[in-house]
Design an enzyme around this catalytic site. Sequence first.
Site, PDB file in Angstrom:
ATOM      1  N   ASN A 173      -1.601 -10.867   8.433  1.00  0.00           N
ATOM      2  CA  ASN A 173      -2.749  -9.892   8.770  1.00  0.00           C
ATOM      3  C   ASN A 173      -3.894 -10.180   8.228  1.00  0.00           C
ATOM      4  OD1 ASN A 173      -3.239  -6.932   9.231  1.00  0.00           O
ATOM      5  ND2 ASN A 173      -3.807  -7.184   7.067  1.00  0.00           N
ATOM      6  N   GLU A 174      -5.130 -10.402   8.904  1.00  0.00           N
ATOM      7  CA  GLU A 174      -6.327 -10.674   8.207  1.00  0.00           C
ATOM      8  C   GLU A 174      -6.590 -11.671   7.548  1.00  0.00           C
ATOM      9  OE1 GLU A 174      -8.234  -7.078   6.845  1.00  0.00           O
ATOM     10  OE2 GLU A 174      -7.787  -5.760   8.760  1.00  0.00           O
ATOM     11  N   GLU A 223      -5.062  -2.231  13.918  1.00  0.00           N
ATOM     12  CA  GLU A 223      -5.545  -1.384  12.966  1.00  0.00           C
ATOM     13  C   GLU A 223      -6.920  -0.883  13.473  1.00  0.00           C
ATOM     14  OE1 GLU A 223      -5.972  -2.725   8.852  1.00  0.00           O
ATOM     15  OE2 GLU A 223      -4.020  -3.700   8.892  1.00  0.00           O
ATOM     16  N   TYR A 249     -12.912  -2.061  12.182  1.00  0.00           N
ATOM     17  CA  TYR A 249     -13.333  -0.706  11.781  1.00  0.00           C
ATOM     18  C   TYR A 249     -15.079  -0.608  12.015  1.00  0.00           C
ATOM     19  CZ  TYR A 249      -9.110  -0.686   9.271  1.00  0.00           C
ATOM     20  OH  TYR A 249      -7.438  -0.634   9.059  1.00  0.00           O
ATOM     21  N   ARG A 300       3.736   0.058  12.944  1.00  0.00           N
ATOM     22  CA  ARG A 300       3.580  -1.152  12.313  1.00  0.00           C
ATOM     23  C   ARG A 300       3.567  -1.343  10.841  1.00  0.00           C
ATOM     24  NH1 ARG A 300      -1.872  -3.966  11.097  1.00  0.00           N
ATOM     25  NH2 ARG A 300      -1.053  -6.109  10.497  1.00  0.00           N
ATOM     26  N   ASN A 359      -7.641  -6.098  14.281  1.00  0.00           N
ATOM     27  CA  ASN A 359      -8.112  -5.050  13.316  1.00  0.00           C
ATOM     28  C   ASN A 359      -9.579  -4.952  13.372  1.00  0.00           C
ATOM     29  OD1 ASN A 359      -5.324  -5.192  12.806  1.00  0.00           O
ATOM     30  ND2 ASN A 359      -5.517  -5.629  10.607  1.00  0.00           N
ATOM     31  N   HIS A 371       1.243  -9.299   4.745  1.00  0.00           N
ATOM     32  CA  HIS A 371       0.068  -8.308   4.656  1.00  0.00           C
ATOM     33  C   HIS A 371      -0.217  -8.470   3.146  1.00  0.00           C
ATOM     34  CE1 HIS A 371      -1.951  -4.913   6.617  1.00  0.00           C
ATOM     35  NE2 HIS A 371      -2.433  -5.090   5.591  1.00  0.00           N
ATOM     36  N   GLN A 419       0.823  -1.346  -0.024  1.00  0.00           N
ATOM     37  CA  GLN A 419       0.038   0.038   0.073  1.00  0.00           C
ATOM     38  C   GLN A 419       0.914   1.464  -0.081  1.00  0.00           C
ATOM     39  OE1 GLN A 419      -2.593  -1.852   3.297  1.00  0.00           O
ATOM     40  NE2 GLN A 419      -4.051  -0.681   2.135  1.00  0.00           N
ATOM     41  N   GLU A 440      -5.546   1.844  -1.384  1.00  0.00           N
ATOM     42  CA  GLU A 440      -6.638   1.181  -0.636  1.00  0.00           C
ATOM     43  C   GLU A 440      -7.056  -0.049  -1.497  1.00  0.00           C
ATOM     44  OE1 GLU A 440      -7.456   0.738   2.279  1.00  0.00           O
ATOM     45  OE2 GLU A 440      -9.252  -0.211   2.073  1.00  0.00           O
TER      46      GLU A 440
END
Length: 539
Positions: free
Chosen positions: A205-206, A415, A349, A115, A347, A160, A59, A466
């Site tokens: 990650n995720e 996150e 949101y 991170r 993480n 990631h 990213q 994104e």
Amino acid sequence: MIAKLTLCVFLCFISLVVAQETYPEYSYPSVFSEPGRDLLIAGKFPADFIWGSATSAYQIEGGWQEDDKGLSIWDTFSHNGRIYNNQNGDVACDSYHKYEEDVALLKNLGVSYYRFSISWPRVLPNGTVDYIDEAGIEYYNNLITSLLDNGVEPMVTLYHWDLPQFLQDEYGGWESDELVDIFNDYADLMFERFGEKVKYWITFNEPYVVCWLGYGINVFAPGIYDPGAAPYRAAHTIIKAHAKAYHTYKQKYSSYGGKLSITLSTDFGIPEDPNKPEDVAAAERYMQFTAGWFAHAIFKNGDYPDTMKWQVGNKSMAQGFEESRLPEFTEEEKDEIKGTYDFFGLNSYTSTVCRAEVDTGTEPNYEGDQDMQRYQPDEWPTSTSSWLRPVPWGLRGLLNWVKNEYNNPDIFITENGVSTALDSGTEDEERVTFYRAYINEVLKAIEQDNVKVKGYFAWSLMDNFEWTSGYSQRFGLHYVDFDDNDRPRTVKTSAQWFKDLIAYNGFEEGYSAGNLVQQNFVICILSSVLITLFVSLRL
Ligand SMILES: *[C@@H]1O[C@H](CO)[C@@H](O)[C@H](O)[C@H]1NC(C)=O
Ligand SMILES: *[C@@H]1O[C@H](CO)[C@@H](O)[C@H](O)[C@H]1NC(C)=O
């Protein structure tokens, strides 16, 4: 004179009342205004609380062909026109060349941790240790050294999402069991090269997003559509790969004294009707199919949640499969997997409302397996990302769920953040509102619920790529001008706000009420003066 003075005091009082109304103590007063739940509180975080900000390699880095870097599945995916406006991460924030500027931003914020993730194909062009690109290693060495020189500790994510393309082509990526050892070799090398300086490691990650969006519904790289089976296979490999890397670290590098875990993502599942046991069970199923998919094995007993085993098992039988589409761990694997964590990386949101609804589709599907429908009510606040509606209290609910489900682990929120539009500039009040609301819920979870949250990482340090939304959604504390070849970074209002929060280590006494009282006081004085003048002239 006395009459005038009395009038003045009276008007002052009225203006105070009006001002009180004007400055809400709620973050989203028109939607979330239950006093016991939504009022902002004042208070400090524990003295050793960790504040950080986060990014990921694809990213921000750019430099997609620098030195001998291999292609990742995201290079391929973005070059295949799968991104908003045909964009890609070829340059992104150009952090490959501008990492020192990133470090300066972190230092200015006052965070103690950064991170970031390592791009696997940058250090191992084909994913295997047969060929190491030392120039890639050098980049991360420089970044880590620069961070430490500036008083910022690294927290490093190994995966990631940017899998070396070669591993996808040669083995089928995470669907193949061979990746357990290949990932372990990569992790081992990173521990060896950076372990002395890096004290916090995150393997994946995720993985929910990797497995479902990447292998289930062809939304993210590698772009596979197989909603009934591939996600389960990919998750199975990832859980084993995580466990193996954990043991490698503990066996070979424990003298470095670092901590290692995995970062999981989920929305907070809220039952549509909390008085309906079916809906309560549906929300719980949702949590088990997202977070529990990975966490149950790692943080509990080495195996998938019963509800997943039963749901997928029964559906698979009804669909005529000879065995469940959800793979099984051997007893040996279960032993190897359980307890492979030093903290819980989380993480989150947003939240989602869940309603029990038996899936009648005959097509095998991970979502159908859950017998549940979910949605976000129209009245919830919005952001630039359609999936991201701010529900601050949902984060507190989620933290409590993790605490209760996994025996009260140390939690790092790795996150949390919100998007603003492409044309949003540096004055991002919406982001301040979001962070204030969410971080306040973290404080409530620590103070009132005794959840062991040890740190918070704001996503993201700066506007970046994104994923499929390209550069159209800005998540940064810092503004990046993607039309300028220099990719200049500029401080946003939210960065200044976050900096003040960190400096105080919390919300100042009367943060909600108190700050407002101060403002009200000023308004009160001003209006008194004006009213006195007015009254003097008139009378
Ligand atoms: C590395 O991957 C490339 C394709 O990305 C391939 O052409 C090459 O043969 C691979 N090298 C090795 C040693 O496997
Ligand atoms: C089907 O679900 C029940 C619980 O509802 C469970 O006991 C059983 O083992 C499941 N069958 C399979 C094949 O998973």
